[in-house]
Design an enzyme around this catalytic site. Structure first.
Site, PDB file in Angstrom:
ATOM      1  N   PRO A  32      43.078  37.414 -50.207  1.00  0.00           N
ATOM      2  CA  PRO A  32      41.692  37.515 -50.929  1.00  0.00           C
ATOM      3  C   PRO A  32      40.663  35.968 -51.009  1.00  0.00           C
ATOM      4  CG  PRO A  32      43.102  38.313 -52.302  1.00  0.00           C
ATOM      5  CD  PRO A  32      43.945  37.705 -51.754  1.00  0.00           C
ATOM      6  N   ASP A  33      39.399  36.517 -50.862  1.00  0.00           N
ATOM      7  CA  ASP A  33      38.006  34.890 -51.392  1.00  0.00           C
ATOM      8  C   ASP A  33      37.875  35.406 -52.532  1.00  0.00           C
ATOM      9  OD1 ASP A  33      36.618  36.781 -50.777  1.00  0.00           O
ATOM     10  OD2 ASP A  33      35.768  36.313 -49.478  1.00  0.00           O
ATOM     11  N   PHE A  34      38.020  34.394 -53.109  1.00  0.00           N
ATOM     12  CA  PHE A  34      36.475  34.504 -54.332  1.00  0.00           C
ATOM     13  C   PHE A  34      35.411  35.599 -54.338  1.00  0.00           C
ATOM     14  CE2 PHE A  34      38.256  29.957 -56.314  1.00  0.00           C
ATOM     15  CZ  PHE A  34      39.273  31.198 -55.919  1.00  0.00           C
ATOM     16  N   ARG A  35      34.410  35.004 -53.696  1.00  0.00           N
ATOM     17  CA  ARG A  35      33.704  36.198 -53.885  1.00  0.00           C
ATOM     18  C   ARG A  35      32.802  37.098 -53.067  1.00  0.00           C
ATOM     19  NH1 ARG A  35      32.867  30.916 -54.525  1.00  0.00           N
ATOM     20  NH2 ARG A  35      32.407  30.187 -55.848  1.00  0.00           N
ATOM     21  N   ASN A 103      40.950  25.687 -47.906  1.00  0.00           N
ATOM     22  CA  ASN A 103      41.923  26.566 -48.231  1.00  0.00           C
ATOM     23  C   ASN A 103      43.044  25.529 -48.859  1.00  0.00           C
ATOM     24  OD1 ASN A 103      40.106  28.716 -47.711  1.00  0.00           O
ATOM     25  ND2 ASN A 103      41.394  29.276 -45.838  1.00  0.00           N
ATOM     26  N   ASP A 105      46.156  27.571 -48.623  1.00  0.00           N
ATOM     27  CA  ASP A 105      47.581  28.425 -48.114  1.00  0.00           C
ATOM     28  C   ASP A 105      48.411  27.858 -47.342  1.00  0.00           C
ATOM     29  OD1 ASP A 105      46.005  28.366 -46.268  1.00  0.00           O
ATOM     30  OD2 ASP A 105      44.959  30.604 -46.657  1.00  0.00           O
ATOM     31  N   HIS A 120      40.961  20.506 -51.272  1.00  0.00           N
ATOM     32  CA  HIS A 120      41.721  21.045 -52.184  1.00  0.00           C
ATOM     33  C   HIS A 120      43.720  21.486 -52.444  1.00  0.00           C
ATOM     34  CE1 HIS A 120      37.675  22.955 -52.934  1.00  0.00           C
ATOM     35  NE2 HIS A 120      37.728  22.073 -52.974  1.00  0.00           N
ATOM     36  N   CYS A 151      64.477  18.364 -65.590  1.00  0.00           N
ATOM     37  CA  CYS A 151      64.446  18.048 -66.597  1.00  0.00           C
ATOM     38  C   CYS A 151      63.807  18.513 -67.806  1.00  0.00           C
ATOM     39  CB  CYS A 151      63.008  16.371 -66.335  1.00  0.00           C
ATOM     40  SG  CYS A 151      61.614  16.526 -65.968  1.00  0.00           S
TER      41      CYS A 151
HETATM   42  P1  NAD Z   1      34.028  31.798 -51.173  1.00  0.00           P
HETATM   43  O1  NAD Z   1      35.679  33.309 -51.546  1.00  0.00           O
HETATM   44  O2  NAD Z   1      33.534  31.066 -52.107  1.00  0.00           O
HETATM   45  O3  NAD Z   1      33.573  32.784 -49.794  1.00  0.00           O
HETATM   46  C1  NAD Z   1      33.729  33.247 -48.618  1.00  0.00           C
HETATM   47  C2  NAD Z   1      33.637  32.934 -47.820  1.00  0.00           C
HETATM   48  O4  NAD Z   1      33.726  34.256 -46.369  1.00  0.00           O
HETATM   49  C3  NAD Z   1      32.399  35.277 -48.425  1.00  0.00           C
HETATM   50  O5  NAD Z   1      30.216  34.139 -48.104  1.00  0.00           O
HETATM   51  C4  NAD Z   1      32.456  35.479 -47.278  1.00  0.00           C
HETATM   52  O6  NAD Z   1      31.558  36.384 -46.701  1.00  0.00           O
HETATM   53  C5  NAD Z   1      33.091  34.680 -45.858  1.00  0.00           C
HETATM   54  N1  NAD Z   1      34.326  35.616 -45.185  1.00  0.00           N
HETATM   55  C6  NAD Z   1      35.142  36.183 -46.230  1.00  0.00           C
HETATM   56  N2  NAD Z   1      36.281  37.008 -45.333  1.00  0.00           N
HETATM   57  C7  NAD Z   1      35.421  36.585 -43.913  1.00  0.00           C
HETATM   58  C8  NAD Z   1      35.656  36.863 -42.255  1.00  0.00           C
HETATM   59  N3  NAD Z   1      36.996  37.350 -42.549  1.00  0.00           N
HETATM   60  N4  NAD Z   1      35.207  35.508 -41.734  1.00  0.00           N
HETATM   61  C9  NAD Z   1      34.578  35.178 -41.987  1.00  0.00           C
HETATM   62  N5  NAD Z   1      33.977  35.537 -42.968  1.00  0.00           N
HETATM   63  C10 NAD Z   1      34.698  35.769 -43.934  1.00  0.00           C
HETATM   64  O7  NAD Z   1      35.331  30.401 -50.844  1.00  0.00           O
HETATM   65  P2  NAD Z   1      35.252  29.639 -50.725  1.00  0.00           P
HETATM   66  O8  NAD Z   1      33.771  28.753 -49.862  1.00  0.00           O
HETATM   67  O9  NAD Z   1      36.547  28.746 -49.613  1.00  0.00           O
HETATM   68  O10 NAD Z   1      35.054  28.650 -52.027  1.00  0.00           O
HETATM   69  C11 NAD Z   1      35.987  29.402 -52.679  1.00  0.00           C
HETATM   70  C12 NAD Z   1      37.411  27.776 -53.561  1.00  0.00           C
HETATM   71  O11 NAD Z   1      38.395  28.856 -53.363  1.00  0.00           O
HETATM   72  C13 NAD Z   1      37.673  26.834 -52.418  1.00  0.00           C
HETATM   73  O12 NAD Z   1      38.051  26.227 -53.069  1.00  0.00           O
HETATM   74  C14 NAD Z   1      39.335  27.236 -51.759  1.00  0.00           C
HETATM   75  O13 NAD Z   1      40.044  26.553 -51.587  1.00  0.00           O
HETATM   76  C15 NAD Z   1      40.042  28.571 -53.029  1.00  0.00           C
HETATM   77  N6  NAD Z   1      40.250  29.743 -52.376  1.00  0.00           N
HETATM   78  C16 NAD Z   1      41.807  29.026 -51.613  1.00  0.00           C
HETATM   79  C17 NAD Z   1      41.988  30.407 -50.874  1.00  0.00           C
HETATM   80  C18 NAD Z   1      42.987  30.323 -49.949  1.00  0.00           C
HETATM   81  O14 NAD Z   1      43.302  29.701 -49.713  1.00  0.00           O
HETATM   82  N7  NAD Z   1      42.602  31.496 -48.785  1.00  0.00           N
HETATM   83  C19 NAD Z   1      41.916  31.728 -51.478  1.00  0.00           C
HETATM   84  C20 NAD Z   1      40.347  31.714 -51.836  1.00  0.00           C
HETATM   85  C21 NAD Z   1      40.409  31.285 -52.690  1.00  0.00           C
HETATM   86 ZN    ZN Z   2      61.003  16.892 -63.764  1.00  0.00          ZN
END
Ligand code: NAD
Ligand code: ZN
Length: 238
Positions: A32-35, A103, A105, A120, A151
């Site tokens: 999952p993403d954040f927004r 990301n 991951d 990050h 430790c």
């Molecule tokens: P965000 O959640 O703020 O934004 C994600 C964006 O991607 C949204 O605008 C959404 O509309 C779009 N999106 C979602 N699925 C999509 C798809 N299949 N194709 C195209 N667009 C898509 O994420 P952000 O801008 O990366 O910032 C959030 C922070 O959270 C980052 O710093 C990141 O490090 C961290 N994060 C990382 C992971 C991971 O490593 N997979 C997951 C969640 C959050």
């Molecule tokens: Zn240690």
């Protein structure tokens, strides 16, 4: 699809492509993403993700931090999707020079990308805060509520929490790669998390492609705006 044709043409004309992405690159892998509506902002936790994933919260609520982190951020079964795979292919062909990612991951590397600039950090690197001993993501997942080193120290994931500094080295290499690029593909990022989001300002060319499901504040800056799923879009590229 006419977007894909235009994108293909721009890629064909380029020889120094850089990709800059965020959480949306991995949603098609089930992380999952954040927004987004099904993103982590809309889940039932006592605090928003950016509070939980902050430096202060890590220190003050360590157990709650790891409960969230293990459940939501450690998705060790996730596999690269078409976006990760196509970007790795383009690098192999010599066209793409760097993947700059927010990301944590590790899925770009899992797909075969070599030059991945992880702004990050990564869930795959973890370090004891006391003795510096290194641990894998699997070690963290298998640990008790809080992962402890042999430790006795707490093991901290090498991810940049809110309130922590980005690595100067990774940031500088990202700026350099983007400034030198003849094409910049930005995808799957809401472009609201700084300083990462400011990186697109270093691109000076006329092939800025923005591939995102939802609108961003930088849509007007794009030479080609593709409102769609990045895995689906990139799977159409040869
Ligand atoms: P965000 O959640 O703020 O934004 C994600 C964006 O991607 C949204 O605008 C959404 O509309 C779009 N999106 C979602 N699925 C999509 C798809 N299949 N194709 C195209 N667009 C898509 O994420 P952000 O801008 O990366 O910032 C959030 C922070 O959270 C980052 O710093 C990141 O490090 C961290 N994060 C990382 C992971 C991971 O490593 N997979 C997951 C969640 C959050
Ligand atoms: Zn240690």
């Amino acid at each position: 699809m006419e977007y894909a044709e235009r994108l293909q043409q721009m890629i064909d004309e380029s020889e120094n492509i850089v990709f800059f992405g965020g959480a949306g690159v991995s949603t098609e892998s089930g992380i999952p993403d954040f927004r987004s509506v099904d993103g982590l902002y809309h889940t039932q936790y006592r605090f928003p993700p950016e509070t939980i994933l902050s430096h202060d919260f890590f220190l003050s609520h360590t157990q709650e931090f790891f409960a969230f982190y293990k459940a939501k951020m450690l998705q060790l079964g996730a596999r690269p999707n078409m976006a990760h795979k196509k970007l790795a292919e383009l690098e192999k062909e010599g066209k793409l020079k760097a993947v700059v990612t927010q990301n944590i991951d590790g899925l770009h590397q899992a797909a075969g990308s070599k030059n991945v600039l992880e702004l990050h950090g990564s869930v795959h690197r973890n370090t004891c805060m006391d003795c510096g001993k290194r641990y894998t993501a699997e070690d963290i997942l298998r640990s008790g509520e809080v992962p402890y080193c042999t430790c006795g120290g707490i093991i901290k994931p090498d991810v940049v929490l809110y309130g922590e500094m980005l690595s100067d080295d990774v940031m500088n290499r990202s700026v350099k790669a983007i400034a030198a690029a003849d094409m910049l593909i930005v995808g799957g990022t809401s472009l609201v998390v700084y300083p990462a989001a400011g990186l697109i300002e270093y691109y000076g060319g006329n092939k800025l492609v923005l591939i995102n499901k939802a609108p961003t504040g930088r849509d007007g800056r794009a030479d080609l705006l593709i409102p769609g799923k990045i895995g689906e879009v990139l799977s159409k590229i040869k």
